[in-house]
Design a protein around this motif. Structure first.
Motif, PDB file in Angstrom:
ATOM      1  N   SER A 175       0.835  -1.214   0.000  1.00  0.00           N
ATOM      2  CA  SER A 175       0.000   0.000   0.000  1.00  0.00           C
ATOM      3  C   SER A 175       0.864   1.257   0.000  1.00  0.00           C
ATOM      4  CB  SER A 175      -0.967  -0.004   1.178  1.00  0.00           C
ATOM      5  OG  SER A 175      -0.271  -0.002   2.400  1.00  0.00           O
ATOM      6  N   ARG A 176       1.941   1.255   0.744  1.00  0.00           N
ATOM      7  CA  ARG A 176       2.844   2.407   0.791  1.00  0.00           C
ATOM      8  C   ARG A 176       3.512   2.616  -0.573  1.00  0.00           C
ATOM      9  NH1 ARG A 176       8.112   2.339   4.578  1.00  0.00           N
ATOM     10  NH2 ARG A 176       8.572   0.725   3.059  1.00  0.00           N
ATOM     11  N   ALA A 177       3.929   1.528  -1.205  1.00  0.00           N
ATOM     12  CA  ALA A 177       4.570   1.615  -2.518  1.00  0.00           C
ATOM     13  C   ALA A 177       3.587   2.136  -3.564  1.00  0.00           C
ATOM     14  CB  ALA A 177       5.118   0.250  -2.924  1.00  0.00           C
ATOM     15  N   LYS A 178       2.367   1.598  -3.563  1.00  0.00           N
ATOM     16  CA  LYS A 178       1.362   2.060  -4.523  1.00  0.00           C
ATOM     17  C   LYS A 178       1.076   3.543  -4.341  1.00  0.00           C
ATOM     18  CE  LYS A 178      -2.255  -0.361  -4.066  1.00  0.00           C
ATOM     19  NZ  LYS A 178      -3.407  -1.234  -3.911  1.00  0.00           N
ATOM     20  N   GLY A 190       2.926   9.921 -10.123  1.00  0.00           N
ATOM     21  CA  GLY A 190       1.856  10.043 -11.096  1.00  0.00           C
ATOM     22  C   GLY A 190       1.697   8.829 -11.993  1.00  0.00           C
ATOM     23  N   ALA A 191       2.183   7.675 -11.553  1.00  0.00           N
ATOM     24  CA  ALA A 191       2.055   6.439 -12.326  1.00  0.00           C
ATOM     25  C   ALA A 191       0.609   5.959 -12.310  1.00  0.00           C
ATOM     26  CB  ALA A 191       2.976   5.367 -11.747  1.00  0.00           C
ATOM     27  N   GLU A 192       0.270   5.177 -13.316  1.00  0.00           N
ATOM     28  CA  GLU A 192      -1.071   4.605 -13.433  1.00  0.00           C
ATOM     29  C   GLU A 192      -1.049   3.155 -12.957  1.00  0.00           C
ATOM     30  OE1 GLU A 192      -3.836   2.872 -17.062  1.00  0.00           O
ATOM     31  OE2 GLU A 192      -2.148   4.174 -17.523  1.00  0.00           O
ATOM     32  N   ILE A 193      -1.952   2.822 -12.045  1.00  0.00           N
ATOM     33  CA  ILE A 193      -2.079   1.419 -11.632  1.00  0.00           C
ATOM     34  C   ILE A 193      -2.851   0.696 -12.725  1.00  0.00           C
ATOM     35  CG2 ILE A 193      -3.086  -0.178  -9.972  1.00  0.00           C
ATOM     36  CD1 ILE A 193      -2.451   1.853  -7.797  1.00  0.00           C
ATOM     37  N   ARG A 217       2.062   1.532 -14.811  1.00  0.00           N
ATOM     38  CA  ARG A 217       2.599   2.079 -16.053  1.00  0.00           C
ATOM     39  C   ARG A 217       3.117   3.471 -15.732  1.00  0.00           C
ATOM     40  NH1 ARG A 217       2.998   0.734 -21.153  1.00  0.00           N
ATOM     41  NH2 ARG A 217       2.592   2.227 -22.799  1.00  0.00           N
ATOM     42  N   PHE A 218       4.375   3.712 -16.103  1.00  0.00           N
ATOM     43  CA  PHE A 218       5.002   4.992 -15.800  1.00  0.00           C
ATOM     44  C   PHE A 218       5.883   5.413 -16.972  1.00  0.00           C
ATOM     45  CE2 PHE A 218       8.539   7.402 -13.734  1.00  0.00           C
ATOM     46  CZ  PHE A 218       7.807   8.540 -13.448  1.00  0.00           C
TER      47      PHE A 218
END
Length: 134
Positions: A23-26, A34-37, A49-50
């Motif tokens: 959870s901390r990493a996400k 600003g990466a997309e899960i 995706r980054f």
């Protein structure tokens, strides 16, 4: 048997990062960078995706049949780096300020080396990132 061509244009490279707390990493990758899960698997892996790249966040784990004698562990000592990520930017100081406001923990403010301005920060597990302006 005929050999398959390698690489081909339909292939993609994914970097795996081992994290101690998913959870901390996400939160870091989504809220700070600003990466997309893209997809999550059972709470112990998450594809993001980054900047056009795939990163697979996974929690620690032991050997498996396809990787015997291999353990996945987060960085044990962030000061010892075996890989890092460089993000090429147009405005290093502006990116530094934005990322710092979002919670990125920089080692130092940007340093101007003449041909390049750069600054380094870590994710919550110690994986090293650099922002670099040529």
């Amino acid at each position: 048997m005929e050999k398959s061509p390698f690489p081909t244009e339909d292939m993609a490279l994914t970097t795996i990062l081992v994290v101690s707390e998913m959870s901390r990493a996400k939160d870091f990758y989504q809220d700070v960078l600003g990466a997309e899960i893209y997809r999550e698997y059972g709470g112990d892996s998450c594809v993001i995706r980054f900047l056009g790249n795939w990163i697979l966040l996974v929690t620690a784990g032991g050997p498996t049949d396809d990787k015997p004698d291999t353990q996945f562990v987060p960085p044990l000592n962030p000061e010892n780096v075996s890989h890092s990520f460089t993000i090429r930017v147009k405005d290093c100081m502006g990116c530094y300020e934005t990322l710092k406001e979002r919670g990125a923990d920089f080692l130092t403010p940007p340093v101007d080396w003449g041909a390049e301005i750069r600054a380094f920060f870590r994710d919550p597990d110690g994986h090293l990132f650099e922002i670099s302006q040529a």
